[in-house]
Motif scaffolding. Structure first.
Motif, PDB file in Angstrom:
ATOM      1  N   GLY A 108       0.834  -1.194   0.000  1.00 26.91           N
ATOM      2  CA  GLY A 108       0.000   0.000   0.000  1.00 26.91           C
ATOM      3  C   GLY A 108       0.869   1.243   0.000  1.00 26.91           C
ATOM      4  N   LEU A 109       0.262   2.372   0.274  1.00 26.34           N
ATOM      5  CA  LEU A 109       1.018   3.618   0.335  1.00 26.34           C
ATOM      6  C   LEU A 109       1.857   3.710   1.601  1.00 26.34           C
ATOM      7  CD1 LEU A 109      -1.831   5.961  -0.954  1.00 26.34           C
ATOM      8  CD2 LEU A 109       0.264   5.361  -2.198  1.00 26.34           C
ATOM      9  N   GLY A 110       1.501   2.946   2.626  1.00 22.49           N
ATOM     10  CA  GLY A 110       2.301   2.911   3.840  1.00 22.49           C
ATOM     11  C   GLY A 110       2.149   4.137   4.719  1.00 22.49           C
ATOM     12  N   TRP A 111       1.034   4.819   4.614  1.00 20.62           N
ATOM     13  CA  TRP A 111       0.829   6.048   5.392  1.00 20.62           C
ATOM     14  C   TRP A 111       0.355   5.766   6.810  1.00 20.62           C
ATOM     15  CZ3 TRP A 111      -2.186   9.358   1.244  1.00 20.62           C
ATOM     16  CH2 TRP A 111      -1.295   9.694   0.204  1.00 20.62           C
ATOM     17  N   ILE A 112      -0.463   4.743   6.976  1.00 17.21           N
ATOM     18  CA  ILE A 112      -0.926   4.335   8.309  1.00 17.21           C
ATOM     19  C   ILE A 112      -0.579   2.858   8.466  1.00 17.21           C
ATOM     20  CG2 ILE A 112      -2.919   3.993   9.817  1.00 17.21           C
ATOM     21  CD1 ILE A 112      -4.178   6.463   8.676  1.00 17.21           C
ATOM     22  N   PRO A 113       0.353   2.514   9.352  1.00 15.30           N
ATOM     23  CA  PRO A 113       0.811   1.132   9.450  1.00 15.30           C
ATOM     24  C   PRO A 113      -0.338   0.159   9.723  1.00 15.30           C
ATOM     25  CG  PRO A 113       2.273   2.592  10.674  1.00 15.30           C
ATOM     26  CD  PRO A 113       1.075   3.415  10.265  1.00 15.30           C
ATOM     27  N   GLY A 114      -0.392  -0.866   8.895  1.00 10.73           N
ATOM     28  CA  GLY A 114      -1.435  -1.875   9.067  1.00 10.73           C
ATOM     29  C   GLY A 114      -1.543  -2.752   7.848  1.00 10.73           C
ATOM     30  N   PHE A 166      -9.280  -3.247   7.352  1.00 12.30           N
ATOM     31  CA  PHE A 166      -8.032  -2.617   7.754  1.00 12.30           C
ATOM     32  C   PHE A 166      -7.709  -3.021   9.191  1.00 12.30           C
ATOM     33  CE2 PHE A 166      -5.363   1.167   6.510  1.00 12.30           C
ATOM     34  CZ  PHE A 166      -4.494   1.113   7.595  1.00 12.30           C
ATOM     35  N   GLU A 167      -6.576  -3.696   9.379  1.00 14.67           N
ATOM     36  CA  GLU A 167      -6.106  -4.068  10.719  1.00 14.67           C
ATOM     37  C   GLU A 167      -4.928  -3.160  11.048  1.00 14.67           C
ATOM     38  OE1 GLU A 167      -5.287  -8.243  10.557  1.00 14.67           O
ATOM     39  OE2 GLU A 167      -7.410  -8.783  10.306  1.00 14.67           O
ATOM     40  N   ALA A 168      -5.190  -2.098  11.817  1.00 16.93           N
ATOM     41  CA  ALA A 168      -4.175  -1.092  12.128  1.00 16.93           C
ATOM     42  C   ALA A 168      -3.199  -1.600  13.183  1.00 16.93           C
ATOM     43  CB  ALA A 168      -4.834   0.196  12.592  1.00 16.93           C
ATOM     44  N   PRO A 171      -3.917   0.919  17.552  1.00 17.01           N
ATOM     45  CA  PRO A 171      -5.369   1.044  17.709  1.00 17.01           C
ATOM     46  C   PRO A 171      -5.853   2.502  17.712  1.00 17.01           C
ATOM     47  CG  PRO A 171      -4.476  -0.528  19.291  1.00 17.01           C
ATOM     48  CD  PRO A 171      -3.301   0.136  18.650  1.00 17.01           C
ATOM     49  N   GLU A 172      -4.989   3.445  18.074  1.00 14.00           N
ATOM     50  CA  GLU A 172      -5.408   4.843  18.113  1.00 14.00           C
ATOM     51  C   GLU A 172      -5.668   5.417  16.721  1.00 14.00           C
ATOM     52  OE1 GLU A 172      -3.003   7.380  20.477  1.00 14.00           O
ATOM     53  OE2 GLU A 172      -3.329   6.234  22.320  1.00 14.00           O
ATOM     54  N   ASP A 173      -5.180   4.738  15.684  1.00 17.60           N
ATOM     55  CA  ASP A 173      -5.457   5.186  14.314  1.00 17.60           C
ATOM     56  C   ASP A 173      -6.879   4.849  13.882  1.00 17.60           C
ATOM     57  OD1 ASP A 173      -2.918   6.284  13.874  1.00 17.60           O
ATOM     58  OD2 ASP A 173      -2.087   4.369  13.204  1.00 17.60           O
ATOM     59  N   VAL A 174      -7.563   3.990  14.612  1.00 15.27           N
ATOM     60  CA  VAL A 174      -8.951   3.629  14.315  1.00 15.27           C
ATOM     61  C   VAL A 174      -9.848   4.501  15.186  1.00 15.27           C
ATOM     62  CG1 VAL A 174     -10.666   1.794  14.274  1.00 15.27           C
ATOM     63  CG2 VAL A 174      -8.271   1.270  13.759  1.00 15.27           C
ATOM     64  N   ILE A 175     -10.586   5.424  14.557  1.00 14.04           N
ATOM     65  CA  ILE A 175     -11.395   6.359  15.350  1.00 14.04           C
ATOM     66  C   ILE A 175     -12.871   5.980  15.369  1.00 14.04           C
ATOM     67  CG2 ILE A 175      -9.751   8.219  14.961  1.00 14.04           C
ATOM     68  CD1 ILE A 175     -11.873   9.447  13.029  1.00 14.04           C
ATOM     69  N   ALA A 176     -13.282   5.019  14.541  1.00 13.45           N
ATOM     70  CA  ALA A 176     -14.658   4.506  14.595  1.00 13.45           C
ATOM     71  C   ALA A 176     -14.659   3.070  14.096  1.00 13.45           C
ATOM     72  CB  ALA A 176     -15.604   5.359  13.750  1.00 13.45           C
ATOM     73  N   THR A 177     -15.538   2.276  14.691  1.00 12.22           N
ATOM     74  CA  THR A 177     -15.685   0.883  14.271  1.00 12.22           C
ATOM     75  C   THR A 177     -17.143   0.606  13.952  1.00 12.22           C
ATOM     76  OG1 THR A 177     -16.025   0.099  16.540  1.00 12.22           O
ATOM     77  CG2 THR A 177     -13.745   0.130  15.709  1.00 12.22           C
ATOM     78  N   THR A 178     -17.351  -0.515  13.283  1.00 13.29           N
ATOM     79  CA  THR A 178     -18.686  -1.072  13.153  1.00 13.29           C
ATOM     80  C   THR A 178     -18.600  -2.514  13.637  1.00 13.29           C
ATOM     81  OG1 THR A 178     -20.594  -1.263  11.675  1.00 13.29           O
ATOM     82  CG2 THR A 178     -18.470  -1.956  10.785  1.00 13.29           C
ATOM     83  N   ASP A 179     -19.730  -3.127  13.873  1.00  8.83           N
ATOM     84  CA  ASP A 179     -19.720  -4.504  14.371  1.00  8.83           C
ATOM     85  C   ASP A 179     -20.232  -5.437  13.279  1.00  8.83           C
ATOM     86  OD1 ASP A 179     -19.570  -6.273  17.018  1.00  8.83           O
ATOM     87  OD2 ASP A 179     -21.282  -6.928  15.825  1.00  8.83           O
ATOM     88  N   ALA A 186     -13.929   1.158  10.773  1.00  4.96           N
ATOM     89  CA  ALA A 186     -14.822   1.883   9.872  1.00  4.96           C
ATOM     90  C   ALA A 186     -14.223   3.215   9.432  1.00  4.96           C
ATOM     91  CB  ALA A 186     -16.176   2.122  10.533  1.00  4.96           C
ATOM     92  N   ILE A 187     -13.517   3.885  10.350  1.00  4.03           N
ATOM     93  CA  ILE A 187     -12.853   5.144  10.023  1.00  4.03           C
ATOM     94  C   ILE A 187     -11.465   5.124  10.656  1.00  4.03           C
ATOM     95  CG2 ILE A 187     -12.935   7.665  10.112  1.00  4.03           C
ATOM     96  CD1 ILE A 187     -15.920   7.516  10.578  1.00  4.03           C
ATOM     97  N   ILE A 188     -10.460   5.483   9.867  1.00  2.00           N
ATOM     98  CA  ILE A 188      -9.106   5.620  10.384  1.00  2.00           C
ATOM     99  C   ILE A 188      -8.667   7.067  10.176  1.00  2.00           C
ATOM    100  CG2 ILE A 188      -8.483   3.194  10.010  1.00  2.00           C
ATOM    101  CD1 ILE A 188      -6.999   4.067   7.479  1.00  2.00           C
ATOM    102  N   ALA A 189      -7.766   7.529  11.033  1.00  2.00           N
ATOM    103  CA  ALA A 189      -7.288   8.906  10.903  1.00  2.00           C
ATOM    104  C   ALA A 189      -5.950   9.047  11.599  1.00  2.00           C
ATOM    105  CB  ALA A 189      -8.296   9.889  11.489  1.00  2.00           C
TER     106      ALA A 189
END
Length: 219
Positions: A108-114, A166-168, A171-179, A186-189
């Motif tokens: 990938g682009l390698g911007w957010i490790p995962g 996406f498996e980050a 964990p702080e890069d994941v700001i929202a999840t779904t079940d 669901a959202i990474i930042a």
């Protein structure tokens, strides 16, 4: 001053719907923007905000991005070098990862490790849930944590279609999840980067709210 929003065409993604959704969000919120689908490095270098949609397979989207001369280098320069706000949508979000495992391993682009890995969801009875995860599902997040979620509420629903998640590494890069058989990113930042796993352009008023938030976001 008019914002210039560049929506990259990597050869996949519902570009017409993304374009219309951004225009609608801007109009409804009186935000002065010019939204343009682009395929050139020159257009990216002029952009105030950059959006990367994508659908289908991770590897195919990466090949499509690589096939655009100079675009990956321009992305690195504008997004990483100059801090231009960036939004990845669906596979466009996944491409921010270190690697994807769909149809073999692809960088990938390698911007957010995962790692973007195949989902293996199980229901309460232990039986597999259908893939892709398709349809409306609720968001879980901490209110006030990120500007992209302003005026969005935990439990609001958005529209998903995906079989890989996406498996980050952080964990702080994941700001929202779904079940879906357990928590799914669901959202990474991170910094000036944000990514939405769901199809924000198909997610009704909640999706339009997030797009307006992105247009106002000053990371």
């Amino acid at each position: 001053m008019t914002q210039r929003v560049a929506v990259i065409d990597p050869g996949s993604g519902n570009l017409a719907s993304v374009l219309r959704a951004f225009e609608k969000a801007a109009e409804d919120n009186e935000i002065d923007v010019q939204v343009k689908v682009v395929t050139s490095a020159a257009d990216l270098r002029m952009a105030d905000r950059i959006v990367l949609p994508g659908q289908g397979a991770f590897a195919a989207c990466r090949r499509g991005l690589d096939a655009l001369p100079g675009v990956v280098d321009a992305l690195e320069d504008r997004v990483r070098g100059h801090g231009v706000p960036f939004l990845g949508i669906c596979v466009g979000m996944q491409l921010m990862a270190t690697r994807g495992l769909e149809h073999g391993e692809t960088p990938g682009l390698g911007w957010i490790p995962g790692t973007v890995a195949p989902m293996d969801p199980k229901g309460p009875d232990g039986l597999p849930l259908p893939l892709p995860q398709m349809g409306w599902n609720e968001l879980s997040f901490e209110e006030g944590f990120h500007p992209v979620l302003d005026l969005v509420r935990p439990g609001d629903q958005v529209y998903f279609v995906h079989s890989f998640a996406f498996e980050a590494e952080d964990p702080e890069d994941v700001i929202a999840t779904t079940d879906y058989g357990g928590p799914v990113a669901a959202i990474i930042a991170r910094g000036n980067l944000a990514g939405l796993q769901f199809h924000v352009e198909k997610s009704g008023p909640i999706g339009l709210r997030m797009l307006a938030n992105f247009l106002r976001w000053e990371p």
